[in-house]
Design a protein around this motif. Sequence first.
Motif, short mmCIF file in Angstrom:
data_model
loop_
_atom_site.label_atom_id
_atom_site.label_comp_id
_atom_site.label_asym_id
_atom_site.label_seq_id
_atom_site.Cartn_x
_atom_site.Cartn_y
_atom_site.Cartn_z
N GLN A 7 -35.46 36.02 -34.87
CA GLN A 7 -36.62 35.78 -34.16
C GLN A 7 -36.37 35.65 -32.58
OE1 GLN A 7 -37.51 31.72 -35.76
NE2 GLN A 7 -37.59 32.41 -37.77
N GLU A 8 -35.48 35.34 -32.20
CA GLU A 8 -35.32 35.50 -30.93
C GLU A 8 -35.26 36.67 -30.15
OE1 GLU A 8 -31.44 33.34 -29.99
OE2 GLU A 8 -32.43 31.37 -30.16
N ASN A 9 -34.51 37.71 -30.93
CA ASN A 9 -34.62 39.10 -30.36
C ASN A 9 -35.91 40.07 -30.73
OD1 ASN A 9 -32.16 38.97 -28.94
ND2 ASN A 9 -31.19 38.81 -30.79
N ASN A 10 -36.77 39.31 -31.60
CA ASN A 10 -37.94 39.71 -32.14
C ASN A 10 -37.59 41.44 -32.87
OD1 ASN A 10 -40.68 39.90 -32.67
ND2 ASN A 10 -41.22 41.02 -30.85
N LEU A 11 -36.74 41.25 -33.73
CA LEU A 11 -36.13 42.18 -34.43
C LEU A 11 -37.12 42.79 -35.52
CD1 LEU A 11 -32.28 41.53 -34.96
CD2 LEU A 11 -33.56 42.36 -32.97
N LYS A 12 -37.39 43.93 -35.52
CA LYS A 12 -38.42 44.52 -36.17
C LYS A 12 -37.90 45.26 -37.69
CE LYS A 12 -42.07 43.26 -34.09
NZ LYS A 12 -42.74 42.11 -34.50
N GLU A 16 -32.04 47.37 -36.43
CA GLU A 16 -31.86 46.65 -35.41
C GLU A 16 -31.12 45.22 -36.08
OE1 GLU A 16 -36.05 47.51 -32.76
OE2 GLU A 16 -35.93 45.97 -34.42
N TYR A 43 -37.92 38.01 -44.81
CA TYR A 43 -38.72 38.88 -43.73
C TYR A 43 -38.95 40.06 -44.66
CZ TYR A 43 -36.78 36.16 -39.96
OH TYR A 43 -36.73 35.11 -39.13
#
Length: 69
Positions: A7-12, A16, A43
């Motif tokens: 969530q903090e790094n907004n990984l998609k 990643e 996710y």
Amino acid sequence: MLDKAIQENNLKTAKEVKHIIETLFGVKYSLRSIERIMKKLDYTYTKPYKIYAKMPKDAEEQLKKTPDI
């Protein structure tokens, strides 16, 4: 802890997430294993795809308007 990092790094992508796991935890997983972990954490993983420069901005709308063959 992994959930927070995602969530903090907004990984998609799974790729990643794989990189973050190797960096933070020093553990190596296969890409398929990462996809399974992400699914357990609720996710969805995405695969990158090409967006063509010549594609009209309303291509999806045009596609919806075409009759099914």
